[in-house]
Design a protein around this motif. Structure first.
Motif, PDB file in Angstrom:
ATOM      1  N   ARG A 161      -3.901  -4.109   1.237  1.00  0.00           N
ATOM      2  CA  ARG A 161      -3.605  -3.555  -0.100  1.00  0.00           C
ATOM      3  C   ARG A 161      -3.464  -2.029  -0.026  1.00  0.00           C
ATOM      4  O   ARG A 161      -2.591  -1.447  -0.657  1.00  0.00           O
ATOM      5  N   LEU A 162      -4.363  -1.406   0.760  1.00  0.00           N
ATOM      6  CA  LEU A 162      -4.304   0.050   0.916  1.00  0.00           C
ATOM      7  C   LEU A 162      -2.988   0.482   1.544  1.00  0.00           C
ATOM      8  O   LEU A 162      -2.338   1.421   1.070  1.00  0.00           O
ATOM      9  N   ILE A 163      -2.601  -0.239   2.611  1.00  0.00           N
ATOM     10  CA  ILE A 163      -1.340   0.088   3.298  1.00  0.00           C
ATOM     11  C   ILE A 163      -0.169  -0.111   2.341  1.00  0.00           C
ATOM     12  O   ILE A 163       0.740   0.718   2.264  1.00  0.00           O
ATOM     13  N   GLU A 164      -0.221  -1.219   1.574  1.00  0.00           N
ATOM     14  CA  GLU A 164       0.851  -1.513   0.609  1.00  0.00           C
ATOM     15  C   GLU A 164       0.976  -0.401  -0.429  1.00  0.00           C
ATOM     16  O   GLU A 164       2.074   0.016  -0.770  1.00  0.00           O
ATOM     17  N   LYS A 165      -0.181   0.068  -0.913  1.00  0.00           N
ATOM     18  CA  LYS A 165      -0.156   1.109  -1.953  1.00  0.00           C
ATOM     19  C   LYS A 165       0.482   2.385  -1.431  1.00  0.00           C
ATOM     20  O   LYS A 165       1.186   3.086  -2.146  1.00  0.00           O
ATOM     21  N   ARG A 166       0.235   2.678  -0.159  1.00  0.00           N
ATOM     22  CA  ARG A 166       0.791   3.914   0.421  1.00  0.00           C
ATOM     23  C   ARG A 166       2.294   3.812   0.631  1.00  0.00           C
ATOM     24  O   ARG A 166       2.984   4.813   0.637  1.00  0.00           O
ATOM     25  N   THR A 167       2.753   2.570   0.869  1.00  0.00           N
ATOM     26  CA  THR A 167       4.183   2.419   1.167  1.00  0.00           C
ATOM     27  C   THR A 167       4.935   1.745   0.022  1.00  0.00           C
ATOM     28  O   THR A 167       6.058   1.303   0.210  1.00  0.00           O
ATOM     29  N   GLU A 168       4.259   1.655  -1.163  1.00  0.00           N
ATOM     30  CA  GLU A 168       4.817   0.876  -2.270  1.00  0.00           C
ATOM     31  C   GLU A 168       6.089   1.500  -2.843  1.00  0.00           C
ATOM     32  O   GLU A 168       6.176   2.713  -3.042  1.00  0.00           O
ATOM     33  N   LYS A 169       7.086   0.599  -3.065  1.00  0.00           N
ATOM     34  CA  LYS A 169       8.298   1.021  -3.776  1.00  0.00           C
ATOM     35  C   LYS A 169       8.152   0.473  -5.199  1.00  0.00           C
ATOM     36  O   LYS A 169       7.420  -0.473  -5.416  1.00  0.00           O
TER      37      LYS A 169
END
Lengths: 166, 187
Positions: free
Chosen positions: B170-178
């Protein structure tokens, strides 16, 4: 994807609810969540009804509750999609892309893929049913091995076969 | 009859959850394998983690006994390979096939019939499957048995580990979220 305006629930909520369903399932049925059991029951029932000769020493174990669960999954998805006014499609846009819009190709791929899945499910469970989530949660080695192999095949072959079409 | 009705209700709940998470869409499965979308992995990991906690509570209260049985490596490996190819070809998981039928995907009906035929074929070849056992059988089937510990002592640790993995994803997703097209309910 056909769900551009479709309201989705976060994966974490869905995952936790799926896990919590194990409690009522175990308390009432003394079983754990296992969708593949229903497919096995239908296969075994057909074997009996069609009088196909098979090894009679092997118990068929026909339990209709697992078929009812499969029917329920279908009904639940139907009601949910109707209530959320999900745009109706007769196939996933992805299947259309990969099968190049050919109905025959989709029928062929679906049947072959399903056949491999049905055979694999039984073999991966070593004669029982591969219980997917439940057997990993029970810390059973064979399910961890199975998930590892599925992901390895999935990652390797999806990249080779489909990455240019997605 | 009560058990069948109960199973039907549980199935309806599962169907709603599958439809609401959209993991019944083949694109979600393929995007997981391509590491483009982690919805499937998050649902599976959290479902397993929560199941572990439920099973631990039941096992601790002596309500549930975690079965341990011997299994043949050859059959499990071969079956897993077939299952993997089945999933890659169809983009469906065993639990999502019926949900796909429910939302109206006609193609899922062919997958369903394929699965049933696969099950029938397994029954027919079952007597000869013993001959492919070229690897030894494992007598220890579960991790807690291998560690010689009770299930409820081991499973919660793995449950927390899985939740931590989901948290990291989730953390990684938030950083790379479009910006997403889908409208999500914020729980």
């Amino acid at each position: 994807m056909d769900s551009s305006k479709h309201i989705l629930w976060p994966a974490r909520i869905v995952g936790v609810f799926l896990g919590l369903l194990q409690y009522p399932i175990y308390i009432v049925l003394e079983k754990t969540l296992n969708s593949s059991g229903g497919y096995t029951v239908i296969s075994n029932w057909l074997l009996q009804e069609l009088n196909i000769p098979f090894d009679q020493d092997i118990s068929l174990g026909i339990t209709w509750w697992s078929v009812a669960m499969l029917a329920g999954i279908s009904l639940g998805a139907f009601f949910s999609s109707r209530m959320s006014k999900r745009k109706f499609r007769i196939y996933s846009g992805f299947w259309k892309e990969t099968a190049e819009d050919s109905l025959l190709k989709r029928i062929f791929l679906g049947s072959i893929g399903g056949f491999l899945m049905g055979l694999g499910l039984r073999m991966a469970g070593d004669g029982t049913n591969f219980e997917e989530l439940s057997s990993i949660a029970k810390l059973q080695f064979h399910s961890m091995l199975t998930i590892g192999i599925i992901f390895a095949i999935g990652i390797f072959f999806t990249r080779r076969w489909y990455s240019s079409r997605i | 009859m009560v058990i069948v009705l109960f199973s039907l209700l549980i199935g309806i709940a599962i169907g709603i959850l599958l439809e609401k998470s959209n993991i019944l869409d083949p694109e979600i499965v393929f995007n997981q394998f391509l590491w483009k979308d982690f919805t499937l992995l998050k649902v599976v990991l959290l479902a397993v983690a929560t199941s572990m906690l439920v099973f631990s509570a039941l096992n601790y209260s002596d309500t549930m006994f975690i079965e341990s049985f011997s299994f043949g490596f050859s059959q499990v490996i071969l079956g897993s390979i077939l299952l993997g190819f089945g999933i890659v070809i169809t983009g469906a998981l065993p639990i999502t096939i019926m949900a796909q039928i429910g939302i109206g995907y006609v193609d899922a009906i062919f997958i369903f019939f394929g699965v049933i035929l696969g099950g029938i074929f397994y029954r027919l070849i079952e007597p000869i499957l013993g001959y492919i056992e070229f690897l030894p059988k494992s007598n220890i089937a579960t991790l807690n048995k291998a560690l010689d510990l009770e299930y409820w002592m081991v499973a919660p640790i793995f449950s927390i580990l899985l939740m931590f993995i989901v948290f990291c994803i989730r953390l990684i997703e938030k950083r790379t979220e479009k910006p997403k097209e889908e409208e999500e309910i914020d729980w």
